[in-house]
Design a protein around this motif. Structure first.
Motif, short mmCIF file in Angstrom:
data_model
loop_
_atom_site.label_atom_id
_atom_site.label_comp_id
_atom_site.label_asym_id
_atom_site.label_seq_id
_atom_site.Cartn_x
_atom_site.Cartn_y
_atom_site.Cartn_z
N GLN B 98 10.68 52.17 12.10
CA GLN B 98 9.44 51.96 11.93
C GLN B 98 9.28 52.01 9.99
O GLN B 98 8.39 51.56 9.56
N GLU B 175 8.16 52.05 16.83
CA GLU B 175 6.83 52.15 15.72
C GLU B 175 6.93 51.00 14.96
O GLU B 175 6.68 51.10 13.79
N THR B 177 4.57 48.67 14.35
CA THR B 177 3.47 48.09 13.67
C THR B 177 2.79 49.17 13.19
O THR B 177 1.61 49.26 12.28
N SER B 178 3.13 50.47 12.95
CA SER B 178 2.18 51.76 12.63
C SER B 178 2.10 51.67 11.08
O SER B 178 1.13 52.15 10.61
N HIS B 182 -3.83 45.56 11.19
CA HIS B 182 -4.01 44.95 12.43
C HIS B 182 -3.15 43.53 12.31
O HIS B 182 -2.76 43.35 13.40
N GLY B 185 0.20 43.42 11.83
CA GLY B 185 0.88 44.16 13.17
C GLY B 185 0.73 43.11 14.46
O GLY B 185 1.68 43.03 15.07
N THR B 207 5.63 53.13 20.87
CA THR B 207 4.51 52.86 19.97
C THR B 207 3.44 53.89 20.31
O THR B 207 3.47 54.34 21.76
N ASP B 209 0.30 52.93 18.85
CA ASP B 209 -0.45 52.01 18.29
C ASP B 209 -1.18 51.15 19.39
O ASP B 209 -0.67 50.28 19.83
N ARG B 211 -3.62 49.09 19.46
CA ARG B 211 -3.71 47.97 19.07
C ARG B 211 -2.87 46.70 19.60
O ARG B 211 -3.12 45.78 19.59
#
Lengths: 387, 235
Positions: B98, B175, B177-178, B182, B185, B207, B209, B211
């Motif tokens: 992350q 994680e 893309t946290s 957007h 990610g 994750t 996330d 999205r």
């Protein structure tokens, strides 16, 4: 990975420079202070070192060291000459006198009286003039450092605050004229007194008030006779103390150390250098490791073994230790070079001193590395997955 | 014992893990069963503290389970000693964290070369391979830059390059893309999918996330130390 360990250290310039500065300063203190002490201690027996030709020094049995003057009657010389195994024996005067310079100031001097016939006991290296010049009336030879320092006087030329004493200059010793006929290299006396060479007879003349004048008898053993054996024989036959040159040096040194706190004082400074150096280095190295602890965790998660991580930390410690010690030793050597022959406090470097300091630095960085390694080895690699 | 079949990359059966003792004991995993086939992207999703990170730690051989069995390409993780686990991780698994976890004092290429160096690859070869890998993630011109000179998205791409440079059979992402917007990610997910899953390797992503849920081939929903359900992507 060892390459990565070096990069991590060298690229963190602030920490790297801080750690090696700490080690370099600690090394400097740990080398310089004992180096100065060693140099001072060699000055204690400087006269014995300078007088290279005789094998044996004979003296009153109560003499404890070279500066401890207990003169004997001149007749003792003949008794020593009669001892089996003695090749030759000559008188040697060593005593403190006062010189009155042309400018009116007085200086305590160390007066050495050499055998009139052979000039044995004289300086090994003449800068100007020769030992034979001592045969001239009122002739004395002065050591180079004092000619340019303690004995210098009057307005000097370019680059000199005071005019150095030159061949031909005169001053007084106990109200008797002394004319400089030569300048010689000589070991600085422990108390930095100027050393003045003259003949034994003239030395007696300068020091008239003293009834006994024979401070030492310098003896050469016959070629086939071991000097220690001859020394023991002289003691047995005459009741005088007799030591080989090395024995007399050691006796002088032991006596000085026994009656002074100099070892404790210098040792304390060295200890402070070690403790402060270890504390500063340990703290900085520990901080460096702690700042990189997360990355060591990443390496462990990625498969780095404990052995590899230990190797990385030890390599970093070895590098800062080597570079810091090298700088400290180099600075000490530069100090030694700059003070050599200056007449001021000088520094004696030998391999034992460097090895001792190197060992102390090794202990220092190994301790720092071990404290850091404890954290690294107990680190769970899972810590890097906790965000 | 090595399982030579390639049917399952990761297999967990009845895995439990707890931390602490007595009243302070926390049951992080309560009998987890999970299969991760090769060439699939499996997402572990669920609320904070549900056991996702503990589960990938067990799968990656960073933690050993209290009970149950976890096999990685046929090797029972709990039967390996510390040294064997390190070797297994070094050769078989790539990690994306992350917080990127790039060493700031090393260049980007040196960071990417780390897994190869751990595996004993000679330095010139490791750096050459790292540069190739950085080209694959679009950072071929930033090899000598320091991580802190890069944007967050670029740093994560470097981390991906580092995770795949030694061609592991499984990549584990925590994680990924946290910390990114957007758009970035999404590009990171495209890259991961293409470099890992597209190459027939397995990818596990922890994750929450939402999205990026649509990138999963399979999604394991965790809660209170258990996998509540596993959903498959609509084909």
């Amino acid at each position: 990975m060892l390459y990565i360990a070096l990069k991590m250290l060298l690229e963190d310039k602030t920490k790297y420079l801080g750690i090696i500065t700490g080690i370099a300063l600690a090394s400097l203190i740990m080398i310089q202070q004992p180096g100065i002490l060693l140099s001072m201690l060699t000055h204690i027996y400087g006269v014995v070192s300078d007088v290279g030709l005789p094998d044996i020094w004979v003296m009153d049995p109560k003499v404890e060291m070279i500066d401890d003057s207990k003169p004997m009657l001149d007749t003792q010389l003949y008794r020593v000459r009669g001892v089996q195994g003695v090749d030759w024996a000559v008188p040697f005067y060593k005593g403190g006198q006062k010189a009155l310079l042309a400018g009116g100031e007085t200086v305590n001097i160390q007066l050495l009286g050499l055998d009139d016939a052979t000039m044995i006991g004289g300086p090994a290296v003449m800068v100007q003039g020769s030992l034979e010049d001592l045969r001239q009336p009122d002739a004395v030879i002065l050591d180079e450092n004092s000619a340019n320092g303690r004995m210098a006087g009057g307005p000097g030329g370019p680059g000199h605050d005071l005019a150095p004493i030159r061949v031909g200059d005169t001053f007084e010793v106990n109200e008797k004229t002394a004319r400089v006929v030569g300048i010689a290299k000589a070991s600085q006396a422990f108390d930095s007194r100027p050393t003045l060479y003259t003949t034994y007879t003239r030395a007696k003349n300068y020091a008239l008030s003293e009834r006994k004048m024979l401070t030492f008898i310098l003896v050469k053993a016959k070629t086939d006779e071991p000097a220690p054996d001859v020394a023991r024989r002289i003691t047995r036959d005459t009741g005088l103390a007799a030591y080989t040159a090395d024995e007399f040096k050691q006796k002088s040194l032991d006596n000085f150390l026994r009656h002074s706190n100099i070892l404790v004082n210098f040792g304390f400074v060295v200890l402070i250098g070690f403790v402060v150096g270890a504390a500063v280095t340990g703290q900085l190295f520990y901080n460096f490791t702690m700042e990189n602890l997360r990355y060591f965790g990443v390496f462990k998660a990625m498969g780095a073994s404990d052995r590899l991580v230990i190797g990385m930390v030890l390599l970093q410690a070895a590098l800062v230790g080597s570079v810091g010690f090298g700088i400290g030793a180099g600075a000490s050597a530069a100090f030694a070079m700059s003070t050599k022959g200056s007449g001021g406090p000088s520094l004696l470097l030998n391999w034992q001193l460097l090895a001792g300091c190197g060992a102390a630095v090794f202990v220092m960085v190994l301790g720092a590395a071990c404290i850091s390694l404890r954290k690294v080895l107990t680190l769970e690699p899972g810590v890097v997955l906790k965000g | 014992m090595m399982d030579t079949s390639n049917e399952v990359a990761v297999r967990c059966r009845g895995v439990t893990k707890s931390f602490g003792v007595g009243a302070a004991c926390t049951q992080a995993l309560r009998g987890v069963d999970l299969d991760v086939p090769p060439g699939e992207l499996v997402m572990l999703v669920g609320p904070s503290g549900c056991g996702k990170t503990t589960l990938i730690s067990v799968i990656a051989g960073i933690m050993t389970p209290d009970e149950g069995q976890c096999t990685l390409f046929g090797r029972d993780v709990s039967s390996l000693d510390k040294r064997e686990l390190s070797r297994l991780r070094g050769q078989t698994i790539g990690f994306v964290f992350q917080a990127f976890n790039l060493v700031p004092t090393l260049s980007v290429a040196q960071n990417v070369a780390v897994p190869l160096l751990i595996n004993g690859v000679p330095r010139p070869l490791a750096l050459e391979r790292a540069r190739e890998c950085l080209s694959d993630v679009g950072l071929g011109d930033r090899c000598e830059a320091k991580p802190l000179d890069l944007s967050g998205g670029q740093q994560q791409r470097v981390a991906i390059a580092r995770a795949v440079v030694h061609r592991p059979r499984l990549v584990v992402c925590d994680e990924p893309t946290s910390a990114l917007d957007h758009k970035t990610g999404a590009s990171i997910m495209e890259m991961l999918k293409s470099l890992v899953v597209g190459d027939g390797k397995s990818l596990i992503i922890v994750t929450h996330d939402q999205r990026i849920f649509n990138y999963a081939d399979r999604m394991a929903h965790m809660d209170d130390g258990r996998i509540e359900s596993v959903t498959h992507a609509a084909t």
